[in-house]
Scaffold this motif. Structure first.
Motif, PDB file in Angstrom:
ATOM      1  N   ALA A 186       6.422 -25.086  26.712  1.00 45.59           N
ATOM      2  CA  ALA A 186       5.913 -24.151  27.570  1.00 45.59           C
ATOM      3  C   ALA A 186       6.712 -23.067  27.841  1.00 45.59           C
ATOM      4  CB  ALA A 186       5.426 -24.752  28.926  1.00 45.59           C
ATOM      5  N   THR A 187       8.066 -23.350  27.791  1.00 47.32           N
ATOM      6  CA  THR A 187       9.172 -22.230  27.926  1.00 47.32           C
ATOM      7  C   THR A 187       9.363 -21.211  26.600  1.00 47.32           C
ATOM      8  OG1 THR A 187      10.517 -23.788  29.074  1.00 47.32           O
ATOM      9  CG2 THR A 187      11.611 -21.869  28.690  1.00 47.32           C
ATOM     10  N   ILE A 188       8.899 -19.937  26.889  1.00 48.59           N
ATOM     11  CA  ILE A 188       8.680 -19.174  25.715  1.00 48.59           C
ATOM     12  C   ILE A 188      10.011 -18.461  25.690  1.00 48.59           C
ATOM     13  CG2 ILE A 188       7.658 -17.173  24.575  1.00 48.59           C
ATOM     14  CD1 ILE A 188       5.914 -19.694  24.890  1.00 48.59           C
ATOM     15  N   ALA A 189      10.658 -18.078  26.706  1.00 46.16           N
ATOM     16  CA  ALA A 189      11.911 -17.615  26.699  1.00 46.16           C
ATOM     17  C   ALA A 189      12.665 -17.579  28.224  1.00 46.16           C
ATOM     18  CB  ALA A 189      11.759 -16.092  26.519  1.00 46.16           C
ATOM     19  N   GLU A 190      13.909 -17.555  28.364  1.00 38.92           N
ATOM     20  CA  GLU A 190      14.495 -17.535  29.485  1.00 38.92           C
ATOM     21  C   GLU A 190      15.425 -16.158  29.652  1.00 38.92           C
ATOM     22  OE1 GLU A 190      17.578 -20.514  30.162  1.00 38.92           O
ATOM     23  OE2 GLU A 190      18.217 -19.793  31.973  1.00 38.92           O
ATOM     24  N   LEU A 191      15.348 -15.608  30.890  1.00 37.73           N
ATOM     25  CA  LEU A 191      16.530 -14.400  31.105  1.00 37.73           C
ATOM     26  C   LEU A 191      17.183 -14.710  32.245  1.00 37.73           C
ATOM     27  CD1 LEU A 191      17.163 -11.446  31.040  1.00 37.73           C
ATOM     28  CD2 LEU A 191      15.015 -10.966  32.440  1.00 37.73           C
ATOM     29  N   CYS A 192      18.734 -14.637  31.833  1.00 37.19           N
ATOM     30  CA  CYS A 192      19.536 -15.003  33.074  1.00 37.19           C
ATOM     31  C   CYS A 192      20.843 -13.909  33.147  1.00 37.19           C
ATOM     32  CB  CYS A 192      19.834 -16.173  32.707  1.00 37.19           C
ATOM     33  SG  CYS A 192      21.389 -16.958  33.798  1.00 37.19           S
ATOM     34  N   TRP A 193      21.259 -13.841  34.383  1.00 40.76           N
ATOM     35  CA  TRP A 193      22.639 -13.277  34.488  1.00 40.76           C
ATOM     36  C   TRP A 193      23.207 -13.792  35.780  1.00 40.76           C
ATOM     37  CZ3 TRP A 193      18.616  -9.843  34.464  1.00 40.76           C
ATOM     38  CH2 TRP A 193      18.172  -9.191  35.732  1.00 40.76           C
ATOM     39  N   SER A 194      24.213 -13.716  35.925  1.00 38.11           N
ATOM     40  CA  SER A 194      24.948 -14.734  37.165  1.00 38.11           C
ATOM     41  C   SER A 194      24.822 -14.055  38.342  1.00 38.11           C
ATOM     42  CB  SER A 194      26.561 -15.113  36.670  1.00 38.11           C
ATOM     43  OG  SER A 194      27.085 -15.736  37.762  1.00 38.11           O
ATOM     44  N   ASP A 195      24.846 -14.849  39.495  1.00 37.08           N
ATOM     45  CA  ASP A 195      24.938 -14.228  40.845  1.00 37.08           C
ATOM     46  C   ASP A 195      26.344 -14.246  41.311  1.00 37.08           C
ATOM     47  OD1 ASP A 195      25.323 -17.009  41.197  1.00 37.08           O
ATOM     48  OD2 ASP A 195      24.054 -17.222  42.755  1.00 37.08           O
ATOM     49  N   ASP A 196      27.484 -14.496  40.445  1.00 43.38           N
ATOM     50  CA  ASP A 196      28.815 -14.417  40.732  1.00 43.38           C
ATOM     51  C   ASP A 196      29.133 -12.796  40.593  1.00 43.38           C
ATOM     52  OD1 ASP A 196      28.013 -17.135  40.477  1.00 43.38           O
ATOM     53  OD2 ASP A 196      29.903 -17.674  39.586  1.00 43.38           O
ATOM     54  N   PRO A 197      29.650 -12.480  41.851  1.00 40.15           N
ATOM     55  CA  PRO A 197      30.023 -10.886  41.729  1.00 40.15           C
ATOM     56  C   PRO A 197      31.131 -10.595  40.436  1.00 40.15           C
ATOM     57  CG  PRO A 197      30.856 -11.865  43.574  1.00 40.15           C
ATOM     58  CD  PRO A 197      30.252 -12.928  43.097  1.00 40.15           C
ATOM     59  N   ASP A 198      31.781 -11.546  40.021  1.00 44.12           N
ATOM     60  CA  ASP A 198      32.757 -11.436  38.968  1.00 44.12           C
ATOM     61  C   ASP A 198      32.389 -11.513  37.519  1.00 44.12           C
ATOM     62  OD1 ASP A 198      32.649 -13.713  39.415  1.00 44.12           O
ATOM     63  OD2 ASP A 198      35.013 -14.244  39.504  1.00 44.12           O
ATOM     64  N   TYR A 199      31.378 -11.913  37.222  1.00 39.52           N
ATOM     65  CA  TYR A 199      30.511 -12.185  35.827  1.00 39.52           C
ATOM     66  C   TYR A 199      29.371 -11.402  35.597  1.00 39.52           C
ATOM     67  CZ  TYR A 199      30.714 -15.065  31.809  1.00 39.52           C
ATOM     68  OH  TYR A 199      30.766 -15.767  30.735  1.00 39.52           O
ATOM     69  N   VAL A 200      29.669 -10.454  34.516  1.00 38.98           N
ATOM     70  CA  VAL A 200      28.306  -9.712  34.291  1.00 38.98           C
ATOM     71  C   VAL A 200      27.747 -10.116  32.992  1.00 38.98           C
ATOM     72  CG1 VAL A 200      29.425  -7.804  35.427  1.00 38.98           C
ATOM     73  CG2 VAL A 200      29.992  -8.092  33.145  1.00 38.98           C
ATOM     74  N   THR A 201      28.205 -10.939  32.072  1.00 38.41           N
ATOM     75  CA  THR A 201      27.587 -11.283  30.970  1.00 38.41           C
ATOM     76  C   THR A 201      26.419 -12.307  31.198  1.00 38.41           C
ATOM     77  OG1 THR A 201      29.854 -11.349  29.700  1.00 38.41           O
ATOM     78  CG2 THR A 201      27.664 -12.493  28.728  1.00 38.41           C
ATOM     79  N   GLY A 202      25.328 -11.865  30.428  1.00 38.10           N
ATOM     80  CA  GLY A 202      24.061 -12.730  30.473  1.00 38.10           C
ATOM     81  C   GLY A 202      23.491 -13.101  29.295  1.00 38.10           C
ATOM     82  N   TYR A 203      22.371 -13.801  29.397  1.00 34.90           N
ATOM     83  CA  TYR A 203      21.600 -13.899  28.078  1.00 34.90           C
ATOM     84  C   TYR A 203      20.071 -14.059  28.099  1.00 34.90           C
ATOM     85  CZ  TYR A 203      20.884 -18.711  30.085  1.00 34.90           C
ATOM     86  OH  TYR A 203      20.562 -19.699  30.980  1.00 34.90           O
ATOM     87  N   VAL A 204      19.520 -13.989  26.806  1.00 30.92           N
ATOM     88  CA  VAL A 204      17.986 -14.170  26.659  1.00 30.92           C
ATOM     89  C   VAL A 204      17.903 -15.446  25.716  1.00 30.92           C
ATOM     90  CG1 VAL A 204      15.986 -13.337  25.852  1.00 30.92           C
ATOM     91  CG2 VAL A 204      17.207 -11.777  27.043  1.00 30.92           C
ATOM     92  N   ALA A 205      17.375 -16.592  25.989  1.00 29.34           N
ATOM     93  CA  ALA A 205      17.329 -17.741  25.028  1.00 29.34           C
ATOM     94  C   ALA A 205      15.981 -17.953  24.782  1.00 29.34           C
ATOM     95  CB  ALA A 205      17.824 -18.911  25.838  1.00 29.34           C
ATOM     96  N   SER A 206      15.650 -18.436  23.683  1.00 29.35           N
ATOM     97  CA  SER A 206      14.101 -18.981  23.153  1.00 29.35           C
ATOM     98  C   SER A 206      14.227 -19.714  22.020  1.00 29.35           C
ATOM     99  CB  SER A 206      13.389 -17.583  23.003  1.00 29.35           C
ATOM    100  OG  SER A 206      13.066 -17.609  21.651  1.00 29.35           O
ATOM    101  N   GLN A 207      13.407 -20.591  21.830  1.00 26.10           N
ATOM    102  CA  GLN A 207      13.407 -21.362  20.280  1.00 26.10           C
ATOM    103  C   GLN A 207      13.449 -20.499  19.083  1.00 26.10           C
ATOM    104  OE1 GLN A 207      13.821 -24.747  19.504  1.00 26.10           O
ATOM    105  NE2 GLN A 207      14.264 -25.237  21.647  1.00 26.10           N
ATOM    106  N   LYS A 208      12.723 -19.280  19.373  1.00 28.40           N
ATOM    107  CA  LYS A 208      12.736 -18.399  18.187  1.00 28.40           C
ATOM    108  C   LYS A 208      14.043 -17.883  17.695  1.00 28.40           C
ATOM    109  CE  LYS A 208       9.521 -14.976  16.977  1.00 28.40           C
ATOM    110  NZ  LYS A 208       8.195 -14.083  17.388  1.00 28.40           N
ATOM    111  N   PHE A 209      14.918 -17.663  18.638  1.00 29.71           N
ATOM    112  CA  PHE A 209      16.380 -16.868  18.177  1.00 29.71           C
ATOM    113  C   PHE A 209      17.599 -17.745  18.929  1.00 29.71           C
ATOM    114  CE2 PHE A 209      14.097 -13.741  21.006  1.00 29.71           C
ATOM    115  CZ  PHE A 209      14.765 -14.088  22.240  1.00 29.71           C
ATOM    116  N   GLY A 210      17.265 -18.678  19.660  1.00 36.18           N
ATOM    117  CA  GLY A 210      18.537 -19.367  20.176  1.00 36.18           C
ATOM    118  C   GLY A 210      18.873 -18.556  21.508  1.00 36.18           C
ATOM    119  N   TYR A 211      20.470 -18.784  21.805  1.00 34.27           N
ATOM    120  CA  TYR A 211      20.968 -18.502  23.032  1.00 34.27           C
ATOM    121  C   TYR A 211      21.608 -16.793  22.573  1.00 34.27           C
ATOM    122  CZ  TYR A 211      24.375 -18.692  26.998  1.00 34.27           C
ATOM    123  OH  TYR A 211      25.129 -18.528  28.106  1.00 34.27           O
ATOM    124  N   GLN A 212      21.090 -15.666  23.249  1.00 31.27           N
ATOM    125  CA  GLN A 212      21.676 -14.575  22.791  1.00 31.27           C
ATOM    126  C   GLN A 212      22.243 -13.965  24.083  1.00 31.27           C
ATOM    127  OE1 GLN A 212      21.436 -13.158  19.583  1.00 31.27           O
ATOM    128  NE2 GLN A 212      20.524 -14.758  18.890  1.00 31.27           N
TER     129      GLN A 212
END
Ligand code: WAQ
Ligand code: MG
Length: 273
Positions: A186-212
């Protein structure tokens, strides 16, 4: 039953200005799965994580463990890709195009950004319905916290070494979560970035293309994070069953079966010497 096959789920959450229930600010959380002999160092690591955090000093912390009765499933980590971008605008454009590639309608993507722009406090993940763009999790709660997942450090170290990635514990935790969450149909994709003020890298993940990974999804200093699961309700029994998978099904990440095979080979070799 042999003791080394018994696993424990360990969870930590820390807040400032009172507990989460009292409306305190979420500082940090953590979820692990360990055997009995690792409980003590694991709880010390989680305490340390919450006590020394860039979001501030907590005045509330809860650490708990419980024995896992369910069978642990082993899953390979999602493949990883990295997009180096030069600004938040570029990063967010990359995130949107990845979400589109995962099959999410542009209108649904816009609605999800609208939902997060109106949020102040988030402790877990939001669910967005891929059919309507509506929020599906209970809006009076601050998101659903996924737990009962882990990636043993030795296997993660072999993996990061093989792919020449720095053995970043934050990435270990995020990739572990993304692998568990996208494992559910049921999870088609995930969108995430941190709530830590010192960390700006995030990602989009899905079965289709992995963890980007995307090198910048927010400005430095920003304390607003994001975690959205885009879910297809037709691929789940009901929302309770989906939440039940996320919160109670134990999942361990295991990259190399061969690590174990190699070890037993070298032990056999030694025995033959
Ligand atoms: N379950 C659900 N939501 C969670 C969980 C969880 N176990 N842990 C965190 N969240 C939500 C929560 O709302 C947080 O505010 C938000 O996600 C961000 O959490 O370099 O560090 O732990 O490859 O701050 C991604 C990039 C880092 C890593 C993400 O998130 C990399 C990160 P944080
Ligand atoms: Mg955080």
């Amino acid at each position: 039953m042999q003791l080394e096959h018994i696993y424990f789920s360990v969870r930590m959450r820390a807040a400032q200005g009172g507990s989460h229930e009292q409306g305190g600010k979420h500082i940090s959380g953590g979820e692990r799965i360990v055997p009995y002999h690792d409980l003590s160092p694991c709880m010390a690591e989680l305490a340390e994580k919450g006590l020394n955090h860039s979001r501030g000093k907590p005045d509330f912390m809860n650490i708990q463990f419980e024995r896992i009765e369910e069978t642990v499933t082993y899953v390979s980590p999602l493949p990883v890709g990295t997009h180096v971008v030069s600004s938040v605008t570029d990063g967010q454009a990359t995130a949107r195009s990845l979400l589109t590639e995962a099959g999410i309608e542009p209108l649904v993507i816009e609605k999800s950004y609208h939902v997060i722009s109106h949020l102040t406090e988030l402790q877990g993940a939001l669910f967005i319905d891929t059919a309507t763009g509506q929020r599906l999790d209970d809006p009076i709660k601050n998101g659903v916290r996924v737990s009962r997942m882990d990636w043993p450090l030795d296997d993660f170290s072999c993996w990061s070494n093989e792919y020449q990635l720095s053995p970043n514990i934050r990435m270990k935790e995020a990739l572990t979560l993304a692998t568990k969450v996208t494992q559910h149909p049921a999870t088609i994709a995930e969108l995430c970035w941190s709530d830590d003020p010192d960390y700006v890298t995030g990602y989009v993940a899905s079965q289709k293309f992995g963890y980007q990974r995307i090198s910048q999804l927010k400005e430095l200093g920003e304390e607003k994070g994001c975690r959205i699961f885009f879910v297809d309700q037709s691929k789940m029994k009901d929302l309770d069953a989906y939440i039940n998978y996320l919160t109670t099904q134990p999942v361990l990440i295991r990259w190399k079966q061969e690590v174990i095979a190699d070890e037993s080979r070298s032990m056999a070799g030694r025995a033959a010497e």
